[in-house]
Design a protein around this motif. Sequence first.
Motif, mmCIF file in Angstrom:
data_model
loop_
_atom_site.group_PDB
_atom_site.id
_atom_site.type_symbol
_atom_site.label_atom_id
_atom_site.label_comp_id
_atom_site.label_asym_id
_atom_site.label_seq_id
_atom_site.Cartn_x
_atom_site.Cartn_y
_atom_site.Cartn_z
ATOM 1 N N SER A 126 0.518 -1.372 -0.302
ATOM 2 C CA SER A 126 -0.101 -0.179 -0.347
ATOM 3 C C SER A 126 0.874 1.205 0.076
ATOM 4 C CB SER A 126 -1.135 -0.153 1.209
ATOM 5 O OG SER A 126 -0.292 -0.256 1.660
ATOM 6 N N ARG A 166 -3.918 3.036 0.397
ATOM 7 C CA ARG A 166 -4.357 3.226 -1.314
ATOM 8 C C ARG A 166 -3.637 1.871 -1.605
ATOM 9 N NH1 ARG A 166 -6.454 6.596 -5.537
ATOM 10 N NH2 ARG A 166 -6.918 5.215 -6.458
ATOM 11 N N THR A 167 -4.226 0.580 -1.517
ATOM 12 C CA THR A 167 -3.688 -1.386 -2.440
ATOM 13 C C THR A 167 -3.355 -1.199 -4.128
ATOM 14 O OG1 THR A 167 -5.954 -1.860 -2.041
ATOM 15 C CG2 THR A 167 -4.165 -2.262 -0.374
ATOM 16 N N TRP A 169 -2.367 1.697 -5.876
ATOM 17 C CA TRP A 169 -1.593 2.581 -5.842
ATOM 18 C C TRP A 169 -1.345 2.470 -7.352
ATOM 19 C CZ3 TRP A 169 3.245 1.592 -7.029
ATOM 20 C CH2 TRP A 169 3.675 0.141 -7.628
#
Length: 256
Positions: A126, A166-167, A169
């Motif tokens: 993340s 945020r995964t 990204w």
Amino acid sequence: MNSSIGRALASARLDGTKLAADPGPTPKSLTQAYEIQDEMIETISVPVVGWKIGANSPEARARLNTDQPLYGPLFDRWTYAAPTRIPTPNGALMVVEVEIAFRLKRDLELRDEAFSEQDVADAIGSVHPAIEIVDRRFRDTGKPVDAKWLIADGAANHAFIYGEGRTDWRALNLPELAVSVAMDGKVMGTGTGAESMGGPLKALHWLAEELRQKGKRLNAGNYIITGSLAPVFEGKRGVPIIGDFGALGQVEIVLA
């Protein structure tokens, strides 16, 4: 010699105090400075949850009279999830830096072969908006800051604060990501992700390689903050400080 200097720096960090004078001779090399940093880490005996990258721009390196970036530990005790209040000791510098943070989802295993940027990217779980509060364990004497003492002092980290990550990204263009930071409603600085070595992933790749060459590694769960993206400034207690990273989100703190 290194052990006594590392212990003095650790004690000052734990106590929130400033050293009245250098705790020993100036380290003779960057290698010796990192050895003192290792002693400081061992003496503090607080879990290391990641690493910071400093001197991430040519201007910063010129101020420190060094030709390469530097790194230091992020400790669990001084790591916070935003929004939050950050305790700061009397006399603290309280320098504010807005940075992009990565959190790894897997280890970067030690190996002889160099890591590619793709190898490093594949280990990222993340990406987070982040603020670092910088403070040194030395009294301000007005002399230029020596990079070797900065390294020995853990690269001058006081606190690391991360926002929601945020995964997904890879959907973001991190080098072009616009960043701003405001204190008490006044914009204090702006920048982009490219301010850190051309992009935060390049900075992370540098750190992974620097550690690999020293027989160290980045581990799953580690946070890595990749250097300031906007002009730094001295924070004030009791007012909101907000880093705005556009699509990556915000991170808000109050110094206390």
